[in-house]
Design a protein around this motif. Structure first.
Motif, PDB file in Angstrom:
ATOM      1  N   ASP A 187       0.823  -1.206   0.000  1.00 38.52           N
ATOM      2  CA  ASP A 187       0.000   0.000   0.000  1.00 38.52           C
ATOM      3  C   ASP A 187       0.856   1.255   0.000  1.00 38.52           C
ATOM      4  N   GLU A 188       1.942   1.253   0.782  1.00 33.47           N
ATOM      5  CA  GLU A 188       2.821   2.415   0.803  1.00 33.47           C
ATOM      6  C   GLU A 188       3.551   2.586  -0.527  1.00 33.47           C
ATOM      7  N   ASP A 204       0.968   4.144  -2.848  1.00 33.43           N
ATOM      8  CA  ASP A 204       0.789   5.546  -2.480  1.00 33.43           C
ATOM      9  C   ASP A 204       2.013   6.369  -2.877  1.00 33.43           C
ATOM     10  N   ARG A 261       2.128   7.821  -6.352  1.00 35.11           N
ATOM     11  CA  ARG A 261       1.360   9.058  -6.501  1.00 35.11           C
ATOM     12  C   ARG A 261       2.048  10.230  -5.808  1.00 35.11           C
ATOM     13  N   THR A 262       2.698   9.951  -4.691  1.00 34.02           N
ATOM     14  CA  THR A 262       3.385  11.010  -3.956  1.00 34.02           C
ATOM     15  C   THR A 262       4.505  11.627  -4.779  1.00 34.02           C
TER      16      THR A 262
END
Length: 268
Positions: free
Chosen positions: A214-215, A218, A221-222
């Protein structure tokens, strides 16, 4: 040059031929050659110089089955940078290919996410799968630098200097951080292993060496949010970087490219 605008370079020092199936968790990837390159990066202006990651040496390359091309100091010296003059090294994380040459910088302080040190020295290292990308001598070497007042810890997103900041993204390692650099073409993000290749953040298909999927997702996108555009994201291991950007000089052709100028061709 203003003290908050930097020149930015990628120095290629090693290579690993491999197939696409080795680079994605997803099994629907069309297989074919998809090699990885290994880089260290430099951000500098008239006021300060930052080396981002330190790479590995020939001995580690042989042990890990990587093709070692030349010591990263070849590229550094080609840019007029002597390793013992470097005062600041940013470690994106403590995997062997990002911290292995820390001893080449005897006068540097090392910038690291506090969570990465806790991860690399904590209970999760009881699992061979998770500790495999680490080398105990590298980790203990940074612990020794800590006891010599040579480690600067960061917690999440922090400004290190005007025009340069670090951002924890996790995923690939619990304390993985990327580096956001203000250049004359805008904000460039040195993603390091927040995205190994362009294809990872562009397709959001994760790299298989991951602690938190999940990280990692994410994080894709970060890094795009932090960058001026997707052409301002520099992945950590994609040979395409050497094709997209111009050589820093004729002498450094094939070794070092400039990232603070527009790419020679835009992404699709």
């Amino acid at each position: 040059m203003s003290d908050d605008v930097y020149e930015l370079f990628a120095i290629r020092y090693a290579h690993h031929p491999r197939m696409a199936r080795q680079n994605f968790i997803s099994h629907d990837v069309h297989d074919g050659p998809m090699p990885l390159d290994y880089f260290v990066w430099v951000a500098r202006n008239d006021e300060r110089t930052f080396v981002i990651d330190t790479g590995f040496n020939a001995e580690t390359g042989k042990k890990r089955g990587r093709n070692f091309l030349q010591c990263p100091t070849v590229g550094l010296r080609g840019l007029g940078i002597e390793p013992d003059a470097v005062r600041d090294v940013i470690l994106t994380h403590l995997h062997y290919d990002h911290v292995g040459n820390f001893d080449l910088f005897p006068n540097a302080s090392f910038h690291l996410q506090e969570r990465e040190m806790a991860y690399a020295t904590g209970r999760l290292m009881c699992h061979h799968l998770l500790r495999h990308p680490y080398d105990v001598e590298h980790v203990t070497g940074i612990v020794r630098r800590l006891y010599a007042d040579r480690v600067i810890f960061h917690d999440g997103d922090e400004t290190v200097a005007p025009g340069l900041s670090v951002h924890r993204v996790g995923g690939h390692a619990l304390g993985l951080q990327c580096v956001r650099v203000n250049t004359r073409r805008g904000w460039v993000v040195v993603a390091s292993d927040a995205s190994h290749c362009y294809a990872h953040f562009e397709t959001e298909k994760p790299f298989p060496n991951v602690v938190r999927v999940d990280e990692m997702l994410d994080g894709y996108r970060t890094i795009q949010r932090l960058a001026a555009s997707k052409d301002h994201v520099i992945p950590g291991h994609d040979p395409e970087v050497m094709r997209r950007y111009p050589a820093a000089s004729a002498e450094l052709e094939g070794i070092c490219v400039r990232l603070d100028v527009a790419p020679l061709h835009q992404s699709a």
